[in-house]
Design a protein around this motif. Structure first.
Motif, mmCIF file in Angstrom:
data_model
loop_
_atom_site.group_PDB
_atom_site.id
_atom_site.type_symbol
_atom_site.label_atom_id
_atom_site.label_comp_id
_atom_site.label_asym_id
_atom_site.label_seq_id
_atom_site.Cartn_x
_atom_site.Cartn_y
_atom_site.Cartn_z
ATOM 1 N N CYS A 24 0.844 -1.196 0.000
ATOM 2 C CA CYS A 24 0.000 0.000 0.000
ATOM 3 C C CYS A 24 0.880 1.247 0.000
ATOM 4 C CB CYS A 24 -0.910 -0.005 1.225
ATOM 5 S SG CYS A 24 -2.015 1.411 1.296
ATOM 6 N N ARG A 25 0.494 2.236 -0.825
ATOM 7 C CA ARG A 25 1.240 3.483 -0.912
ATOM 8 C C ARG A 25 0.697 4.547 0.032
ATOM 9 N NH1 ARG A 25 1.045 4.863 -7.125
ATOM 10 N NH2 ARG A 25 -1.119 4.782 -6.559
ATOM 11 N N GLY A 26 -0.261 4.196 0.872
ATOM 12 C CA GLY A 26 -0.843 5.157 1.811
ATOM 13 C C GLY A 26 0.201 5.651 2.797
ATOM 14 N N PRO A 27 0.070 6.903 3.263
ATOM 15 C CA PRO A 27 1.063 7.455 4.190
ATOM 16 C C PRO A 27 1.082 6.677 5.507
ATOM 17 C CG PRO A 27 -0.805 8.939 3.966
ATOM 18 C CD PRO A 27 -1.001 7.831 2.979
ATOM 19 N N GLY A 28 2.210 6.073 5.805
ATOM 20 C CA GLY A 28 2.387 5.322 7.046
ATOM 21 C C GLY A 28 1.738 3.959 7.070
ATOM 22 N N CYS A 29 1.152 3.495 5.989
ATOM 23 C CA CYS A 29 0.433 2.215 5.984
ATOM 24 C C CYS A 29 1.368 1.061 5.611
ATOM 25 C CB CYS A 29 -0.741 2.266 5.008
ATOM 26 S SG CYS A 29 -1.698 0.744 4.972
ATOM 27 N N HIS A 30 1.681 0.935 4.352
ATOM 28 C CA HIS A 30 2.599 -0.065 3.812
ATOM 29 C C HIS A 30 2.214 -1.502 4.153
ATOM 30 C CE1 HIS A 30 4.938 3.324 2.605
ATOM 31 N NE2 HIS A 30 5.066 3.730 3.849
ATOM 32 N N HIS A 31 0.912 -1.812 4.082
ATOM 33 C CA HIS A 31 0.460 -3.194 4.223
ATOM 34 C C HIS A 31 0.515 -3.873 2.861
ATOM 35 C CE1 HIS A 31 -1.531 -1.725 7.977
ATOM 36 N NE2 HIS A 31 -1.095 -2.909 8.378
ATOM 37 N N THR A 46 -8.848 1.242 3.062
ATOM 38 C CA THR A 46 -8.895 2.321 4.052
ATOM 39 C C THR A 46 -7.999 3.490 3.678
ATOM 40 O OG1 THR A 46 -7.183 1.230 5.350
ATOM 41 C CG2 THR A 46 -9.467 0.769 5.951
ATOM 42 N N CYS A 47 -7.017 3.301 2.824
ATOM 43 C CA CYS A 47 -6.070 4.362 2.463
ATOM 44 C C CYS A 47 -6.373 5.019 1.127
ATOM 45 C CB CYS A 47 -4.651 3.799 2.406
ATOM 46 S SG CYS A 47 -4.092 3.159 3.980
ATOM 47 N N ASP A 48 -7.316 4.496 0.372
ATOM 48 C CA ASP A 48 -7.585 5.004 -0.971
ATOM 49 C C ASP A 48 -8.035 6.462 -0.908
ATOM 50 O OD1 ASP A 48 -8.059 5.270 -3.641
ATOM 51 O OD2 ASP A 48 -9.656 3.782 -3.745
ATOM 52 N N PRO A 49 -7.291 7.380 -1.539
ATOM 53 C CA PRO A 49 -7.668 8.790 -1.466
ATOM 54 C C PRO A 49 -8.934 9.105 -2.259
ATOM 55 C CG PRO A 49 -5.812 8.515 -2.934
ATOM 56 C CD PRO A 49 -6.080 7.176 -2.304
ATOM 57 N N GLU A 50 -9.293 8.285 -3.220
ATOM 58 C CA GLU A 50 -10.504 8.495 -4.014
ATOM 59 C C GLU A 50 -11.371 7.251 -3.869
ATOM 60 O OE1 GLU A 50 -11.680 8.956 -8.655
ATOM 61 O OE2 GLU A 50 -9.774 9.781 -8.021
ATOM 62 N N ARG A 51 -12.319 7.320 -2.979
ATOM 63 C CA ARG A 51 -13.162 6.148 -2.703
ATOM 64 C C ARG A 51 -13.974 5.781 -3.932
ATOM 65 N NH1 ARG A 51 -11.260 4.579 2.059
ATOM 66 N NH2 ARG A 51 -11.255 6.183 3.631
ATOM 67 N N ARG A 52 -13.896 4.529 -4.332
ATOM 68 C CA ARG A 52 -14.640 4.065 -5.491
ATOM 69 C C ARG A 52 -15.759 3.115 -5.096
ATOM 70 N NH1 ARG A 52 -9.502 4.810 -6.656
ATOM 71 N NH2 ARG A 52 -8.941 5.884 -8.559
ATOM 72 N N THR A 53 -15.825 2.760 -3.830
ATOM 73 C CA THR A 53 -16.871 1.870 -3.371
ATOM 74 C C THR A 53 -18.021 2.712 -2.834
ATOM 75 O OG1 THR A 53 -15.799 1.728 -1.224
ATOM 76 C CG2 THR A 53 -15.284 0.005 -2.814
ATOM 77 N N PRO A 54 -19.254 2.270 -3.037
ATOM 78 C CA PRO A 54 -20.384 3.051 -2.541
ATOM 79 C C PRO A 54 -20.391 3.090 -1.015
ATOM 80 C CG PRO A 54 -21.125 0.937 -3.389
ATOM 81 C CD PRO A 54 -19.663 1.052 -3.707
ATOM 82 N N THR A 55 -20.795 4.217 -0.474
ATOM 83 C CA THR A 55 -20.880 4.335 0.978
ATOM 84 C C THR A 55 -22.143 3.645 1.455
ATOM 85 O OG1 THR A 55 -21.981 6.447 0.741
ATOM 86 C CG2 THR A 55 -19.608 6.507 1.040
ATOM 87 N N PRO A 56 -22.105 3.031 2.615
ATOM 88 C CA PRO A 56 -23.303 2.350 3.100
ATOM 89 C C PRO A 56 -24.408 3.365 3.390
ATOM 90 C CG PRO A 56 -21.581 2.328 4.768
ATOM 91 C CD PRO A 56 -20.980 2.911 3.526
ATOM 92 N N ALA A 57 -25.636 2.955 3.108
ATOM 93 C CA ALA A 57 -26.785 3.838 3.361
ATOM 94 C C ALA A 57 -26.979 3.999 4.864
ATOM 95 C CB ALA A 57 -28.028 3.243 2.724
ATOM 96 N N THR A 58 -27.259 5.205 5.288
ATOM 97 C CA THR A 58 -27.501 5.445 6.702
ATOM 98 C C THR A 58 -28.997 5.461 6.949
ATOM 99 O OG1 THR A 58 -27.442 7.817 6.338
ATOM 100 C CG2 THR A 58 -25.383 6.774 6.987
#
Length: 69
Positions: A24-31, A46-58
Motif C-alpha cells: 500500500c502506498r498510503g502514508p504510514g500504511c505499507h500493508h 482504508t487508504c484510498d484517497p478516491e473512494r470508489r466503493t459506494p458508501t453504506p446507506a444510513t
C-alpha cells in the motif's frame, strides 16, 4: 565513445514463485495488498484517497423537535 548496456527485457508471465508482492502506498500504511483491485490502484480500502466503493446507506435518525420551534 561510451558503450551503452543492452536494454532490459520485459518479464513474460508470472515469476516462478507466483505474483509479485504489492504494498500500500498510503502514508504510514505499507500493508501488503491482496485484493486485485487494490493491487491495481496501489492503495488498500482504508487508504484510498478516491473512494470508489459506494458508501453504506444510513438509516434515518429519529429526532425530537426543538423546544420553542
Amino acid at each position: 565513445m561510451t558503450v551503452r548496456p543492452d536494454p532490459q527485457q520485459p518479464l513474460d508471465g508470472l515469476p516462478a514463485h507466483g505474483r509479485r508482492r504489492v504494498w500500500c502506498r498510503g502514508p504510514g500504511c505499507h500493508h501488503e495488498l491482496t485484493d486485485p483491485e487494490s493491487r491495481r490502484r496501489g492503495y488498500g480500502p482504508t487508504c484510498d484517497p478516491e473512494r470508489r466503493t459506494p458508501t453504506p446507506a444510513t438509516a434515518p435518525v429519529d429526532q425530537d423537535t426543538l423546544p420553542g420551534m
